[in-house]
Write a protein that holds these residues in place. Structure first.
Motif, PDB file in Angstrom:
ATOM      1  N   UNK A   1       0.832  -1.211   0.000  1.00  0.00           N
ATOM      2  CA  UNK A   1       0.000   0.000   0.000  1.00  0.00           C
ATOM      3  C   UNK A   1       0.860   1.252   0.000  1.00  0.00           C
ATOM      4  N   UNK A   2       1.946   1.256   0.782  1.00  0.00           N
ATOM      5  CA  UNK A   2       2.773   2.461   0.827  1.00  0.00           C
ATOM      6  C   UNK A   2       3.571   2.636  -0.462  1.00  0.00           C
ATOM      7  N   UNK A   3       4.037   1.532  -1.041  1.00  0.00           N
ATOM      8  CA  UNK A   3       4.709   1.638  -2.345  1.00  0.00           C
ATOM      9  C   UNK A   3       3.780   2.294  -3.365  1.00  0.00           C
ATOM     10  N   UNK A   4       2.576   1.816  -3.423  1.00  0.00           N
ATOM     11  CA  UNK A   4       1.614   2.357  -4.394  1.00  0.00           C
ATOM     12  C   UNK A   4       1.327   3.825  -4.118  1.00  0.00           C
ATOM     13  N   UNK A   5       1.215   4.169  -2.833  1.00  0.00           N
ATOM     14  CA  UNK A   5       0.922   5.560  -2.483  1.00  0.00           C
ATOM     15  C   UNK A   5       2.097   6.466  -2.809  1.00  0.00           C
ATOM     16  N   UNK A   6       3.322   5.998  -2.609  1.00  0.00           N
ATOM     17  CA  UNK A   6       4.501   6.810  -2.914  1.00  0.00           C
ATOM     18  C   UNK A   6       4.624   7.064  -4.410  1.00  0.00           C
ATOM     19  N   UNK A   7       4.369   6.026  -5.194  1.00  0.00           N
ATOM     20  CA  UNK A   7       4.429   6.175  -6.651  1.00  0.00           C
ATOM     21  C   UNK A   7       3.323   7.123  -7.128  1.00  0.00           C
ATOM     22  N   UNK A   8       2.137   6.970  -6.571  1.00  0.00           N
ATOM     23  CA  UNK A   8       1.018   7.835  -6.948  1.00  0.00           C
ATOM     24  C   UNK A   8       1.266   9.275  -6.518  1.00  0.00           C
ATOM     25  N   UNK A   9       1.880   9.452  -5.357  1.00  0.00           N
ATOM     26  CA  UNK A   9       2.159  10.806  -4.876  1.00  0.00           C
ATOM     27  C   UNK A   9       3.122  11.524  -5.816  1.00  0.00           C
ATOM     28  N   UNK A  10       4.156  10.828  -6.254  1.00  0.00           N
ATOM     29  CA  UNK A  10       5.106  11.450  -7.183  1.00  0.00           C
ATOM     30  C   UNK A  10       4.414  11.876  -8.466  1.00  0.00           C
ATOM     31  N   UNK A  11       3.565  11.004  -8.994  1.00  0.00           N
ATOM     32  CA  UNK A  11       2.857  11.335 -10.234  1.00  0.00           C
ATOM     33  C   UNK A  11       1.897  12.502 -10.023  1.00  0.00           C
TER      34      UNK A  11
ATOM     35  N   UNK B   1      12.481   9.243  -7.144  1.00  0.00           N
ATOM     36  CA  UNK B   1      12.707   8.592  -8.437  1.00  0.00           C
ATOM     37  C   UNK B   1      11.529   8.820  -9.378  1.00  0.00           C
ATOM     38  N   UNK B   2      10.312   8.814  -8.823  1.00  0.00           N
ATOM     39  CA  UNK B   2       9.143   9.092  -9.642  1.00  0.00           C
ATOM     40  C   UNK B   2       9.144  10.509 -10.185  1.00  0.00           C
ATOM     41  N   UNK B   3       9.520  11.482  -9.342  1.00  0.00           N
ATOM     42  CA  UNK B   3       9.613  12.869  -9.806  1.00  0.00           C
ATOM     43  C   UNK B   3      10.689  13.010 -10.873  1.00  0.00           C
ATOM     44  N   UNK B   4      11.838  12.378 -10.646  1.00  0.00           N
ATOM     45  CA  UNK B   4      12.937  12.474 -11.615  1.00  0.00           C
ATOM     46  C   UNK B   4      12.531  11.876 -12.953  1.00  0.00           C
ATOM     47  N   UNK B   5      11.786  10.772 -12.920  1.00  0.00           N
ATOM     48  CA  UNK B   5      11.347  10.138 -14.158  1.00  0.00           C
ATOM     49  C   UNK B   5      10.354  11.016 -14.914  1.00  0.00           C
ATOM     50  N   UNK B   6       9.631  11.865 -14.163  1.00  0.00           N
ATOM     51  CA  UNK B   6       8.631  12.732 -14.794  1.00  0.00           C
ATOM     52  C   UNK B   6       9.242  13.974 -15.425  1.00  0.00           C
ATOM     53  N   UNK B   7      10.498  14.276 -15.112  1.00  0.00           N
ATOM     54  CA  UNK B   7      11.160  15.457 -15.666  1.00  0.00           C
ATOM     55  C   UNK B   7      11.916  16.220 -14.601  1.00  0.00           C
ATOM     56  N   UNK B   8      11.958  17.544 -14.736  1.00  0.00           N
ATOM     57  CA  UNK B   8      12.651  18.375 -13.766  1.00  0.00           C
ATOM     58  C   UNK B   8      11.974  18.295 -12.397  1.00  0.00           C
ATOM     59  N   UNK B   9      12.794  18.258 -11.355  1.00  0.00           N
ATOM     60  CA  UNK B   9      12.222  18.279 -10.017  1.00  0.00           C
ATOM     61  C   UNK B   9      11.579  19.641  -9.752  1.00  0.00           C
ATOM     62  N   UNK B  10      10.519  19.679  -8.962  1.00  0.00           N
ATOM     63  CA  UNK B  10       9.902  20.974  -8.631  1.00  0.00           C
ATOM     64  C   UNK B  10      10.901  21.897  -7.949  1.00  0.00           C
TER      65      UNK B  10
END
Length: 424
Positions: A121-131, A170-179
Motif C-alpha cells: 500500500x505504501x509503495x503504491x501511495x509513494x508512486x502515486x504521490x510522485x505522479x 525517483x518518480x519525480x525524476x522520471x517525470x522530468x525536472x524536479x519541482x
C-alpha cells in the motif's frame, strides 16, 4: 611630534591571517547567512494518499466558507485583536490570498498521518504521490513549496522510510525536472548520525538521477529531547549545520512528540509551554547565521463545530507569538486554520510596517530620527519588510511610498552579502 607609524609588520599580519585561516573558512562555508529567498509562512500536513491537484484550492474554498459563515474576514480580524484601521486592509488581503494561494507549503505525510498500511500500500501511495505532485506542478495548481515527510530512521521504520523517499524522488525524476520548491522532511531525529545517513541517501539519489550535488536538501524535525541535549552533555542540534553544511534547509519543531517525550501531560502540551520555548531557543542559537530556516509546530485545537471562534483566537495568538519570537513559519492541520494563519500574519506585518519603513527611510537617507539604527538593525528592519512583501501582507508600492526603496534595494539592505556577491 611626529605621527606614529604602524608597529606590526607585513609578516605579523600574514602570521595572523594564517592563524585565522580556519576561522575564515568556517565563516565562509558554515555561516553564509540567509539566502534571501522566500520562506513560506506555514506548512500544511495531509495524509499522502489524500493529495489531489485541487487540494490547495479546495482548502482555500473551505477556509473562506468557514470565515463567511462566522461573520466574515473583518470580524475575524477583530476576534484576533486588530483595530478598525488594520482589520479592513488585512481582511481584503486574506480573502485574496485564500482565493489565489491558500497553501504556501504542503507536505504529503507518510509518517504519523499515514501510518503502517503495509509495504504494498505504501509503495503504491509513494508512486502515486510522485505522479500527482508532478502533474500538479505541471498544471500550475501545486503550492510553491511541496514535498513529503517519510518515516523516521529509527531501526523499525528506517527501510520503509528510505524506500518511500526513493520511490517518490525517483518518480519525480522520471517525470522530468524536479519541482523548484521540492521539500523533503526527516522526522523524529535523535542523533547527528541519522542526519549523516540522510545526507548519504540523498547524495546517492542525486548520483543515480544525474542531479546536481546539493540539489536534494531536507528539513529536520526536532521532536526528541535527545537532539536538544545529547548523552555527552552537548547539543546535537547545534552540530547538524556543520555535519552536513548546506544540506539542511530547515528545523521544524514538533510540538506534541517533544512535549510527550518530556512527560508533559496532554492537557498542557502546547507551542507556548516552557519546554517548547527552551527547545526553540536552542534551535535558534544552533542555526544563527547558517541560512537554515526555523518553523514552529502546530496546535491541535481545530476551528470546527461550536469552537471555531475560540480556536481562531488561540491559533491567531500563537501565530503572533511565534512571529514576535523570530519563528516565521508554523504548521497548519485544518482548512479553517488558514484564515487565522494569514489574518494574524498579515496583521503582524502591516502593524509593524509604518515604523519599520520610517526607520529604514531615515537609515537610507541618513536622516536623524528618534532611533539611531546600526547596520545590523537596518538589516533586520529590511528583512521584516521584505518578508511582509513576500507573503502578500504588504505591497511593493506601499514599501516604496513609506520607505522610499524598491524591492531590489530592500533585498540588498536585508541581505547585503548577496548584493556584494552579485556585484562582484
Amino acid at each position: 611630534m611626529a605621527a606614529p607609524k604602524p608597529s606590526l609588520s607585513a609578516a605579523d599580519l600574514a602570521h595572523i591571517d594564517g592563524q585565522l585561516a580556519a576561522t575564515d573558512r568556517l565563516l565562509e562555508q558554515n555561516y553564509p547567512g540567509d539566502d534571501g529567498s522566500r520562506q513560506p509562512v506555514h506548512t500544511v500536513y495531509v495524509p499522502a494518499d489524500r493529495f489531489t491537484p485541487s487540494l490547495a484550492a479546495d482548502w482555500g474554498t473551505q477556509a473562506t466558507a468557514t470565515t463567511e459563515a462566522h461573520g466574515g474576514f473583518e470580524k475575524l480580524g477583530r476576534l484576533l485583536g486588530q483595530d478598525e484601521g488594520h482589520a479592513g486592509a488585512v481582511a481584503a488581503r486574506v480573502a485574496a490570498k485564500l482565493a489565489a494561494e491558500p497553501i504556501e507549503d504542503l507536505r504529503l505525510d507518510f509518517e504519523d498521518g499515514f501510518g503502517d498500511r503495509g509495504d504494498d500500500a505504501e509503495d503504491a501511495a509513494a508512486i502515486a504521490a510522485a505522479a500527482a505532485v508532478a502533474g500538479a506542478v505541471a498544471a500550475g495548481s501545486a503550492p510553491p513549496f511541496i514535498g513529503i515527510r517519510f518515516k523516521c530512521f529509527e531501526a523499525a521504520t528506517r527501510a520503509r522510510g528510505l524506500r518511500t523517499l526513493d520511490l517518490f524522488v525517483s518518480g519525480l525524476a522520471a517525470a522530468g525536472e524536479l519541482p523548484d520548491g521540492l521539500v523533503l522532511t526527516l522526522p523524529k531525529v535523535t542523533t547527528v548520525a541519522q542526519v549523516l545517513a540522510m545526507d548519504y541517501a540523498v547524495s546517492r539519489l542525486e548520483e543515480v538521477h544525474s542531479l546536481p550535488a546539493g540539489r536534494l536538501r531536507f528539513e529536520v524535525q526536532v521532536e526528541t529531547p535527545q537532539l536538544i541535549l545529547g548523552p555527552g552533555g552537548t547539543s546535537p542540534v547545534a552540530q547538524l549545520p556543520h555535519a552536513v553544511p548546506g544540506r539542511i534547509s530547515g528545523l521544524h519543531y514538533g510540538t506534541y512528540d517533544y512535549s510527550a517525550s518530556l512527560q508533559i501531560s496532554a492537557e498542557y502540551q502546547s507551542m507556548e509551554h516552557p519546554v517548547a520555548d527552551f527547545a526553540k531557543e536552542v534551535m535558534q542559537l544552533a542555526v544563527a547565521g547558517t541560512g537554515i530556516r526555523l518553523s514552529d509546530g502546530s496546535t491541535n485545537i481545530i476551528p470546527v463545530g461550536d469552537n471555531v471562534e475560540n480556536a481562531w483566537q488561540l491559533h491567531g495568538r500563537l501565530v503572533r507569538r511565534s512571529l514576535e519570537r523570530g519563528y516565521y513559519q508554523g504548521w497548519d492541520l485544518h482548512p479553517a486554520q488558514l484564515a487565522s494563519r494569514f489574518a494574524a500574519t498579515y496583521a503582524f506585518y502591516r502593524e509593524g510596517l509604518p515604523a519599520a519603513a520610517a526607520r529604514l527611510r531615515n537609515y537610507v537617507e541618513r536622516t536623524e530620527g528618534g532611533v539611531m539604527d546600526e547596520p545590523a538593525t537596518a538589516r533586520a528592519l529590511a528583512a521584516f519588510v521584505l518578508r511582509g512583501v513576500q507573503c502578500g501582507a504588504v505591497g511593493a508600492e506601499e514599501v516604496q511610498a513609506l520607505a522610499g526603496v524598491g524591492i531590489p534595494q530592500l533585498t540588498g539592505l536585508a541581505h547585503p552579502r548577496l548584493a556584494t556577491t552579485s556585484n562582484s
